[in-house]
Design a protein around this motif. Structure first.
Motif, PDB file in Angstrom:
ATOM      1  N   TYR A  13       0.847  -1.183   0.000  1.00  0.00           N
ATOM      2  CA  TYR A  13       0.000   0.000   0.000  1.00  0.00           C
ATOM      3  C   TYR A  13       0.892   1.246   0.000  1.00  0.00           C
ATOM      4  O   TYR A  13       1.670   1.452   0.935  1.00  0.00           O
ATOM      5  CB  TYR A  13      -0.921   0.022   1.227  1.00  0.00           C
ATOM      6  CG  TYR A  13      -2.049  -0.974   1.131  1.00  0.00           C
ATOM      7  CD1 TYR A  13      -3.266  -0.625   0.561  1.00  0.00           C
ATOM      8  CD2 TYR A  13      -1.885  -2.272   1.598  1.00  0.00           C
ATOM      9  CE1 TYR A  13      -4.302  -1.545   0.458  1.00  0.00           C
ATOM     10  CE2 TYR A  13      -2.918  -3.196   1.505  1.00  0.00           C
ATOM     11  CZ  TYR A  13      -4.127  -2.820   0.937  1.00  0.00           C
ATOM     12  OH  TYR A  13      -5.137  -3.738   0.845  1.00  0.00           O
ATOM     13  N   SER A  35       3.463   0.514   3.020  1.00  0.00           N
ATOM     14  CA  SER A  35       3.384  -0.597   3.963  1.00  0.00           C
ATOM     15  C   SER A  35       3.113  -1.893   3.216  1.00  0.00           C
ATOM     16  O   SER A  35       2.508  -1.888   2.138  1.00  0.00           O
ATOM     17  CB  SER A  35       2.271  -0.361   4.989  1.00  0.00           C
ATOM     18  OG  SER A  35       2.580   0.708   5.842  1.00  0.00           O
ATOM     19  N   TYR A  37       1.311  -5.680   3.238  1.00  0.00           N
ATOM     20  CA  TYR A  37       0.201  -6.448   3.806  1.00  0.00           C
ATOM     21  C   TYR A  37       0.464  -7.899   3.467  1.00  0.00           C
ATOM     22  O   TYR A  37       0.480  -8.298   2.297  1.00  0.00           O
ATOM     23  CB  TYR A  37      -1.116  -5.973   3.211  1.00  0.00           C
ATOM     24  CG  TYR A  37      -2.339  -6.652   3.782  1.00  0.00           C
ATOM     25  CD1 TYR A  37      -2.627  -6.576   5.144  1.00  0.00           C
ATOM     26  CD2 TYR A  37      -3.215  -7.356   2.967  1.00  0.00           C
ATOM     27  CE1 TYR A  37      -3.752  -7.189   5.671  1.00  0.00           C
ATOM     28  CE2 TYR A  37      -4.351  -7.967   3.485  1.00  0.00           C
ATOM     29  CZ  TYR A  37      -4.609  -7.879   4.835  1.00  0.00           C
ATOM     30  OH  TYR A  37      -5.727  -8.484   5.352  1.00  0.00           O
ATOM     31  N   LEU A  98      -0.190  -5.777   8.612  1.00  0.00           N
ATOM     32  CA  LEU A  98       0.185  -4.558   7.897  1.00  0.00           C
ATOM     33  C   LEU A  98       1.365  -3.955   8.638  1.00  0.00           C
ATOM     34  O   LEU A  98       1.263  -3.639   9.825  1.00  0.00           O
ATOM     35  CB  LEU A  98      -0.978  -3.568   7.873  1.00  0.00           C
ATOM     36  CG  LEU A  98      -0.720  -2.259   7.133  1.00  0.00           C
ATOM     37  CD1 LEU A  98      -0.807  -2.473   5.625  1.00  0.00           C
ATOM     38  CD2 LEU A  98      -1.706  -1.178   7.577  1.00  0.00           C
ATOM     39  N   PRO A 175      -7.712  -4.245   5.233  1.00  0.00           N
ATOM     40  CA  PRO A 175      -7.415  -3.598   3.952  1.00  0.00           C
ATOM     41  C   PRO A 175      -8.034  -4.335   2.768  1.00  0.00           C
ATOM     42  O   PRO A 175      -8.053  -5.565   2.719  1.00  0.00           O
ATOM     43  CB  PRO A 175      -5.882  -3.651   3.878  1.00  0.00           C
ATOM     44  CG  PRO A 175      -5.428  -3.803   5.291  1.00  0.00           C
ATOM     45  CD  PRO A 175      -6.491  -4.621   5.954  1.00  0.00           C
ATOM     46  N   LEU A 179      -6.727   1.242   1.682  1.00  0.00           N
ATOM     47  CA  LEU A 179      -6.392   1.173   3.096  1.00  0.00           C
ATOM     48  C   LEU A 179      -6.850   2.475   3.741  1.00  0.00           C
ATOM     49  O   LEU A 179      -6.558   3.558   3.236  1.00  0.00           O
ATOM     50  CB  LEU A 179      -4.878   1.003   3.268  1.00  0.00           C
ATOM     51  CG  LEU A 179      -4.321   1.138   4.689  1.00  0.00           C
ATOM     52  CD1 LEU A 179      -4.748  -0.059   5.533  1.00  0.00           C
ATOM     53  CD2 LEU A 179      -2.795   1.252   4.655  1.00  0.00           C
ATOM     54  N   ARG A 201      -3.999  -0.213  -2.824  1.00  0.00           N
ATOM     55  CA  ARG A 201      -3.380  -1.533  -2.910  1.00  0.00           C
ATOM     56  C   ARG A 201      -2.708  -1.758  -4.269  1.00  0.00           C
ATOM     57  O   ARG A 201      -3.245  -1.403  -5.321  1.00  0.00           O
ATOM     58  CB  ARG A 201      -4.440  -2.612  -2.691  1.00  0.00           C
ATOM     59  CG  ARG A 201      -3.907  -4.037  -2.773  1.00  0.00           C
ATOM     60  CD  ARG A 201      -5.050  -5.039  -2.726  1.00  0.00           C
ATOM     61  NE  ARG A 201      -4.552  -6.389  -2.874  1.00  0.00           N
ATOM     62  CZ  ARG A 201      -4.412  -7.262  -1.876  1.00  0.00           C
ATOM     63  NH1 ARG A 201      -4.763  -6.914  -0.653  1.00  0.00           N
ATOM     64  NH2 ARG A 201      -3.944  -8.470  -2.088  1.00  0.00           N
TER      65      ARG A 201
END
Length: 254
Positions: A13, A35, A37, A98, A175, A179, A201
């Protein structure tokens, strides 16, 4: 990257993270980051040339550094009454995380979130792991509603300009294509601090990994530096510093 079932597909993300301080001084800033996931049982296996850009280590999160992410989350949950001995365990259900990955050996995770599902696939609870710049960590256990909302008393010193008082109102929906995470500190009818993290995403393809790393080079170091820089600015504006209290270790967290 190794092939994965779609239910275990790793995502990135690209995020915008905003902090708004309302009292006693107003201060607001936004920075870009990204980040990962991931499914804790199916961590991404990157090609060797990309591994410096994304490393995942157990010791970067709660629990026994020689254990596993799943085992450490489950041990923490057991201390909070969610475990096989209580008849309320996850029963092997999926745990997704996450978090920021290590980049060239560096990591800083102000916030990591674990969504914990039961064996039937239903969301059982959410674990929010917070790190401060003093090398400490604290976990909050949340049982969220259908919109991902829950409240919990603040119990951890994060900023030298905010004491350990008040209640966090969090919104942490799992998510999807987008997000949208928010944390609001509430005290006596007002909201002195609000943090949000929003992102879109992208599948963790080689192209998207490289794109994220180029857009935000050395992301963990940049995030830590930006947080400290904002602290310097607040100190320069003579915002009083609050002494850090002793933080008692949480069982199964440290």
């Amino acid at each position: 990257m190794s092939a994965q079932d779609s239910s275990h597909r790793t995502a990135i993300y690209r995020t915008a993270i905003s902090h708004v301080r309302r009292t006693p001084l107003r201060n607001a800033f936004t920075y870009r980051s990204y980040s990962w996931y991931v499914d804790v049982d199916h961590l991404p296996q990157l090609p060797r040339v990309l591994r410096p850009l994304a490393g995942f280590r157990v010791e970067d999160h709660l629990g026994d550094p020689d254990g596993t992410l799943r085992g450490n989350v489950e041990r923490y949950l057991a201390t909070r009454g969610i475990g096989p001995d209580q008849g309320t365990g996850l029963d092997g259900g999926r745990i997704t995380m996450l978090a920021s990955a290590r980049v060239f050996g560096h990591v800083f995770n102000p916030l990591s979130v674990f969504w914990c599902h039961d064996g039937a696939g239903a969301l059982r609870c959410v674990v929010v792991e917070v790190h401060n710049t003093y090398g400490e960590r604290h976990c909050y256990l949340l049982e969220t509603d259908g919109a991902g909302r829950a409240s919990v008393p603040k119990a951890f010193y994060v900023s030298p300009f905010n004491d350990v008082d008040g209640e966090y109102r969090m919104k942490l929906p799992a998510p999807g294509e987008r997000l949208a995470v928010s944390i609001v500190l509430e005290r006596e009818g007002h909201q002195p601090f609000i943090a949000t993290m929003d992102g879109i995403r992208r599948d963790a393809t080689v192209r998207n990994i490289l794109s994220a790393a180029l857009a935000v080079p050395l992301a963990p170091l940049r995030v830590a530096a930006q947080i400290r820089w904002q602290g310097i600015r607040l100190w320069a504006r003579r915002l009083p510093i609050i002494k850090k209290p002793h933080h008692p270790s949480q069982e199964a967290v440290q």
